[in-house]
Design a protein around this motif. Structure first.
Motif, PDB file in Angstrom:
ATOM      1  N   UNK A 243       0.821  -1.212   0.000  1.00 26.19           N
ATOM      2  CA  UNK A 243       0.000   0.000   0.000  1.00 26.19           C
ATOM      3  C   UNK A 243       0.857   1.266   0.000  1.00 26.19           C
ATOM      4  N   UNK A 244       1.926   1.243   0.776  1.00 24.76           N
ATOM      5  CA  UNK A 244       2.728   2.456   0.979  1.00 24.76           C
ATOM      6  C   UNK A 244       3.873   2.630  -0.004  1.00 24.76           C
ATOM      7  N   UNK A 245       4.291   1.509  -0.630  1.00 26.92           N
ATOM      8  CA  UNK A 245       5.452   1.590  -1.508  1.00 26.92           C
ATOM      9  C   UNK A 245       6.753   1.686  -0.736  1.00 26.92           C
ATOM     10  N   UNK A 246       6.737   1.260   0.524  1.00 30.22           N
ATOM     11  CA  UNK A 246       7.922   1.304   1.396  1.00 30.22           C
ATOM     12  C   UNK A 246       8.285  -0.130   1.791  1.00 30.22           C
ATOM     13  N   UNK A 247       9.580  -0.420   1.984  1.00 30.41           N
ATOM     14  CA  UNK A 247      10.043  -1.768   2.298  1.00 30.41           C
ATOM     15  C   UNK A 247       9.404  -2.292   3.589  1.00 30.41           C
ATOM     16  N   UNK A 248       9.198  -3.620   3.620  1.00 25.76           N
ATOM     17  CA  UNK A 248       8.534  -4.254   4.766  1.00 25.76           C
ATOM     18  C   UNK A 248       9.267  -4.017   6.080  1.00 25.76           C
ATOM     19  N   UNK A 249      10.608  -4.039   6.041  1.00 30.13           N
ATOM     20  CA  UNK A 249      11.353  -3.942   7.293  1.00 30.13           C
ATOM     21  C   UNK A 249      11.171  -2.594   7.998  1.00 30.13           C
TER      22      UNK A 249
END
Length: 716
Positions: A243-249
């Motif tokens: 959703x955010x386009x940011x890495x999971x970590x």
């Protein structure tokens, strides 16, 4: 895009939820007013508007200007401002006070009220209290306009303005400007999308801490909307990253922050971490803890023999209990909390009636309840005793969202019987069990094979599967019920067996028919004929026949079927247009959301009693009680010639017609078909394809809901 200016002459229609509006705009030097359509809010008749959009032609209503953006043009001249303020539009300012204000501030009057209201105290007659009244009235009057304009500037659909304003009132604009991600946590479904667009349009950063926190909460709310009580951390992070386009970590630290802020809770289950929204964790834990506490209390010993029970029930109800029913009644009396389950024809209602009589014999106060208004009324009709909705019984206040009855202020009862318990979700079960005195007994009655609750959780199944609560399944189908193909076919479906429709195909009259139609348009055509010609011969009243379908969209969905059935079943003239429907006298309608002021609830079905078009009013008859709707309240109504299977839960109809096509594939499940079939009392007709029937029968993989109630009940 074209821009036109004019004076708003008349508001023909306005949707109170999304502000979709049909209005007349008077343009200078044009004789007839122009029809404008689109999302308008915070506007009033007599105001000057500047609207941008494009021209279009409606096949029935002719030329219309479709609004894409708009602006309220406040008067700039002294005479215009004087007229505007003197109209009484702003509470606290009458004509003489308006004159004094304008005489002092001239052309800057409106700017002073908007931006420097303290200066109003320079006017004779305006003190601190009066200034406050004027300021609040101005802000209330213009809050919608400001929010709408802000959303337009940020490319956000203005139809979301009503939801935002309802949540935050006059503070809405300040919140949107200062920290839009607040709304991601407060408004499920749309909040994060709106907040993200606003933030990104104002130089927001993708890895902003507030953005990632809001995204994770938004994702948890999405899981809740899907029926889950929690999310597994790995899937939560994966979905949030998408959703955010940011890495999971990046979300590991975000989760820790939300835990520290006490907004989410976590549990370790084997190798997986469960992540809960705080309220759902509290509700699930609260159900388990409260049930354990009640079970730990000693149960009252009832000295009554089986013969006394048989005699009492036979005398009071003229019913002889079966051996199975008598056994269940006897054992229920010994337990603090029990679950009674069974399909149609197994005698659940008779058992409830019998229990009421036995408890009455012991001078115990029994309270009957059900999750919905329809289910409560049905329970009352079949038992002959008063039954209430759970929300009403628990004293739910719609405005505050608070339940009057709770642990500190419990219900006054000895025995609490809840019917259609499979429809009770996690939050409602928590409120129910919290408000129950520990000294009382709880009896949950339901059919676990029906569709699960709309809200999160699978409460009744979890309670049963925990093996901590005594469960009494009714398995014997009574002889009279065995003669009903509706009941026998429903049990076949429940057991995964295709019913043998040979008998009803032989030409004999039956209570159950399957009419083979492959194409959706043919299904619709057959249903129209059944409802207009064939079925009314046996069931002449419109409220006796109910068409059910799995979906809203498509040829055989609720929307199209309602339009088509209205055409053939209601030839009344006139009516009022709203929500894409025309409501006419004698229409069958359904109320769509709980309205505590009108005492009408989600799923209640009525008949349009009268339409007073000159006053934009519709009167609906709900079983002899007339309820009035003005045009802005018609959003709460829809046509109900056809309703979804989900909406039919807890109800029973004399005749049910079920549309079943392969186009309904996403929702074709065995429990949906079973639920639909068991709504019919005297006649059930399935119209559709054998393929769709087989798909539903063979799909017993009901969506797995992530819940922890079973495990919490099992922990000692």
């Amino acid at each position: 895009m074209i821009t036109i200016k004019g004076v708003l002459e008349r508001l023909t229609y306005q949707n109170s939820e999304n502000h979709y509006t049909i209005a007349k705009l008077r343009i200078e030097k044009i004789s007839d007013p122009v029809t404008i359509v689109g999302h308008l809010a915070g506007v009033f008749e007599g105001q000057s508007l500047e609207v941008s959009g494009k021209w279009g032609t409606h096949p029935k209503y002719g030329d219309q200007f479709k609004i894409e953006a708009y602006n309220v043009v406040l008067p700039a001249t002294i005479s215009g401002i004087r007229k505007y303020l003197g109209s009484g539009m702003i509470k606290g300012i009458g004509k003489s006070l308006a004159d004094r204000i304008v005489d002092h501030f001239k052309e800057g009057t409106l700017d002073i009220i908007e931006n420097e209201p303290e200066k109003l105290k320079r006017i004779h007659g305006i003190g601190a209290a009066k200034k406050e009244i004027i300021e609040q009235a101005w802000n209330k009057h213009h809050a919608v306009r400001r929010v709408m304009q802000f959303l337009q500037e940020n490319d956000v659909g203005v139809y979301h303005a009503a939801t935002i304003l309802q949540m935050y009132g006059s503070k809405a604009l300040h919140i949107l400007q200062q920290d839009p991600y607040v709304i991601a946590k407060d408004i499920p479904g749309i909040g994060f999308t709106i907040a993200d667009r606003i933030a990104m349009n104002n130089d927001g950063q993708k890895d902003d801490k507030r953005r990632l926190e809001a995204c994770l909460i938004y994702t948890l709310l999405f899981f809740e909307n899907e029926g889950h009580v929690y999310a597994l951390k790995s899937k939560l992070f994966k979905s949030s990253a998408r959703t955010s386009g940011v890495e999971q970590d990046k979300f590991e630290q975000v989760l820790e922050t939300l835990i520290d802020l006490d907004e989410v809770k976590t549990e370790i289950d084997e190798d997986e971490t469960r992540v809960y929204l705080k309220r759902l964790y509290q509700a699930e834990s609260g159900i388990a803890n409260r049930m354990k506490a009640i079970l730990s209390m000693s149960n009252t010993s009832y000295k009554i023999t089986k013969d006394q029970i048989l005699e009492n029930v036979l005398t009071r109800l003229a019913v002889k209990l079966s051996k199975e029913q008598l056994n269940v009644v006897t054992k229920v009396l010994q337990e603090k909390i029990v679950v009674i389950t069974g399909g149609p024809g197994t005698g659940k209602t008779t058992l409830i009636r019998a229990l009421c009589e036995v408890y009455k014999l012991k001078d115990l106060k029994v309270v009957l309840s059900a999750p919905t208004g329809r289910a409560a009324r049905r329970l009352s009709q079949v038992t002959g005793k008063k039954a209430s909705t759970l929300h009403k019984l628990l004293g739910f206040d719609h405005e505050s969202g608070i339940f009057e009855k709770n642990f500190a202020n419990p219900l006054a009862l000895d025995v609490f019987i809840v019917d259609e318990a499979s429809m009770v979700d996690t939050m409602l079960m928590y409120r129910l069990i919290e408000a129950m005195p520990a000294s009382a007994n709880l009896i949950l009655v339901g059919d676990t094979f029906q569709l699960p609750s709309v809200g999160p959780g699978n409460v009744l199944s979890d309670i049963i599967d925990s093996d901590q609560i005594k469960v009494f399944p009714l398995t014997k189908i009574f002889r009279q019920a065995k003669q009903s193909p509706i009941i026998m076919y429903a049990h076949s479906i429940r057991n995964g067996k295709m019913p043998d429709f040979q008998k009803e195909r032989s030409g004999e009259l039956s209570e159950f028919y399957f009419i083979e139609n492959q194409r959706p348009e043919k299904v619709v055509e057959t249903i129209l004929e059944l409802c207009s010609k064939r079925v009314p011969k046996a069931f002449p009243h419109i409220d006796e026949i109910q068409v059910l379908t799995p979906m809203h969209r498509g040829e055989a969905g609720t929307i199209n079927l309602n339009h088509q059935l209205q055409k053939v079943l209601n030839k009344s003239k006139g009516g009022i247009d709203a929500r894409g429907f025309k409501f006419k006298v004698n229409d069958k309608v359904m109320h769509l959301k709980n309205n505590y002021e009108k005492d009408v609830f989600n799923g209640d079905i009525g008949i349009v009693h009268d339409v007073i078009k000159s006053e934009n009013r519709v009167l609906v008859d709900y079983e002899g009680r007339i309820v009035e709707y003005d045009i802005l309240e018609l959003d709460e109504l829809t046509l109900a010639y056809t309703i979804s299977v989900h909406k039919s839960q807890g109800s029973e109809y004399a005749a049910v017609i079920i549309a079943l096509t392969t186009a309904h594939f996403p929702l074709l499940q065995r429990n949906l078909l079973y639920t639909a079939m068991t709504r019919g009392k005297n006649l059930v007709i399935i119209v559709g394809s054998s393929k769709a029937l087989e798909l539903a029968l063979n799909n017993n993989k009901t969506a797995l809901r992530l819940t922890g109630l079973k495990q919490k009940l099992m922990v000692s």
